[in-house]
Design an enzyme around this catalytic site. Structure first.
Site, short mmCIF file in Angstrom:
data_model
loop_
_atom_site.label_atom_id
_atom_site.label_comp_id
_atom_site.label_asym_id
_atom_site.label_seq_id
_atom_site.Cartn_x
_atom_site.Cartn_y
_atom_site.Cartn_z
N MET A 94 47.39 7.05 1.39
CA MET A 94 48.44 6.24 2.02
C MET A 94 49.35 5.68 0.93
O MET A 94 48.87 5.01 0.00
CB MET A 94 47.81 5.10 2.83
CG MET A 94 47.03 5.57 4.05
SD MET A 94 46.18 4.22 4.93
CE MET A 94 44.78 3.92 3.85
N LYS A 129 45.85 18.81 4.27
CA LYS A 129 45.93 17.77 5.31
C LYS A 129 47.21 18.01 6.08
O LYS A 129 48.30 18.10 5.49
CB LYS A 129 45.92 16.37 4.70
CG LYS A 129 45.86 15.26 5.75
CD LYS A 129 45.71 13.88 5.10
CE LYS A 129 45.45 12.82 6.16
NZ LYS A 129 46.57 12.61 7.09
N CYS A 145 53.06 14.53 5.96
CA CYS A 145 53.96 13.39 5.84
C CYS A 145 55.30 13.69 6.49
O CYS A 145 55.93 14.71 6.18
CB CYS A 145 54.16 13.03 4.36
SG CYS A 145 55.24 11.61 4.12
N ASN A 198 41.42 13.10 11.79
CA ASN A 198 42.13 11.91 11.32
C ASN A 198 43.12 11.48 12.40
O ASN A 198 43.61 12.29 13.16
CB ASN A 198 42.87 12.27 10.01
CG ASN A 198 43.87 11.21 9.56
OD1 ASN A 198 45.05 11.49 9.39
ND2 ASN A 198 43.41 10.00 9.37
#
Length: 333
Positions: free
Chosen positions: A20, A141, A102, A213
């Site tokens: 993060m 991710k 992102c 997640n």
């Protein structure tokens, strides 16, 4: 940043904290490691450009106690990703992870993050280059899709192409990212969670490691997800309510917690804080990561207020933390 620390445990992705920006700094990660020895920690995303052309040592600096620790990269150029994967190994990280999740405009413009979901071949090229450059595990991710490319078949195409390039571990944020019209903050809340899609990925690709997640807050939820996936990754909840981490080792790994109280955890951080202050780090850069420690406790608000009102002052030191600690009462037993 080395000093005596416990022997690191083996890397497990059963429970991890999400990378993060501005939050999973070395200061937070050191604190998190005091609460759980087994939780897999991730750096903030670092772009390949920053590592190659910026202050590499500063970006890759960490304390030995943080292991197991993964480096998350943002980038899409295979040669640059390979170079940075080699750096990850050189600096002693335990895993290198590629960010394909992102949603911010800044990273989209540089072909970084969630926009890469539209280019599975490009992601596969990057993963293959990283795999060739390092012996570290290379993981990805990502989201379950992006606007305009959000079907189940397109998600499977992405997984299959990237897996064929050598990726065995996929950390799946169970939302699409809306690249047109939603801010990064809105992208963490507005697109609906589709946990069942992540479960289906594990069913369809049992040979792959699938980590879930997105929006996970409680151990009860973690256990539910672990019935269908290989691991859980928590984000904001682990940051805002860090004492949760003290339950991870007994709950998921059958080992006692490293600390038995919040006060003990914070005092265990004092030598680290002192060394950072000696290096010229401002107390507020460290103390902002402990603000949630007494979340819900008597005096917790006064604890946060005292730190907020004093940690930024020139020369602030451990006395600020000591005074803040005197304002809280932690139940015994």
């Amino acid at each position: 940043m080395q000093e005596n620390s416990p022997t690191p445990v083996a890397l497990s992705r059963k429970f991890s904290i999400a990378p993060m920006m501005d939050w999973t700094t070395p200061h937070f990660r050191y604190f998190a490691r005091l609460l759980s020895r087994h939780t897999l920690l991730y750096t903030e995303m670092v772009t390949t450009g920053a590592l190659i052309h910026g202050d590499t040592e500063r970006f890759l600096r960490y304390h030995e106690a943080e292991h197991p620790l993964a480096l998350q990269l943002g980038g899409s150029d295979p040669a640059e990703l390979a170079h940075c994967a080699r750096l990850a190994e050189q600096f002693g990280f335990d895993e290198v992870n590629l960010n394909v999740g992102c949603p911010s405009d800044r990273v989209q413009n540089n072909m970084i993050g969630a926009c890469l979901m539209a280019y599975p071949d490009k992601v596969a090229e990057g993963v293959a280059a990283m795999k060739a450059a390092t012996d570290l595990p290379v993981t990805v991710k990502h989201r379950i899709g992006i606007d305009g490319r959000e079907s189940w078949d397109e998600l499977c195409e992405f997984i299959e192409k990237v897996a064929a390039a050598g990726c065995q571990t996929f950390i799946v944020h169970a939302r699409i990212a809306v690249l047109e019209g939603l801010s990064p903050k809105e992208n963490r809340d507005i697109p609906p969670l589709k946990y069942d899609w992540v479960y289906r990925l594990k069913e369809k690709y049992p040979q792959l490691e699938i980590i879930i997640n997105g929006g996970i807050k409680t151990f009860e939820e973690c256990h539910q997800h672990l019935r269908h996936t290989d691991g859980v990754m928590l984000g904001r909840e682990a940051y805002h309510n860090p004492w949760l981490l003290a339950g991870v080792d007994p709950e998921f790994f059958g080992e006692p917690a490293p600390v038995t109280s919040r006060q003990e955890a914070l005092r265990a951080m004092f030598p680290f804080i002192e060394k950072e202050l000696e290096r010229g780090v401002f107390l507020t850069h460290i103390s902002r990561h402990i603000m949630g420690l007494f979340h819900g406790m008597p005096g917790g608000r006064q604890f946060r207020r005292h730190i907020s009102e004093n940690a930024y002052k020139p020369g602030s030191g451990l006395d600020v933390i000591e005074t803040a600690l005197s304002k809280v009462r932690e139940p015994q037993g």
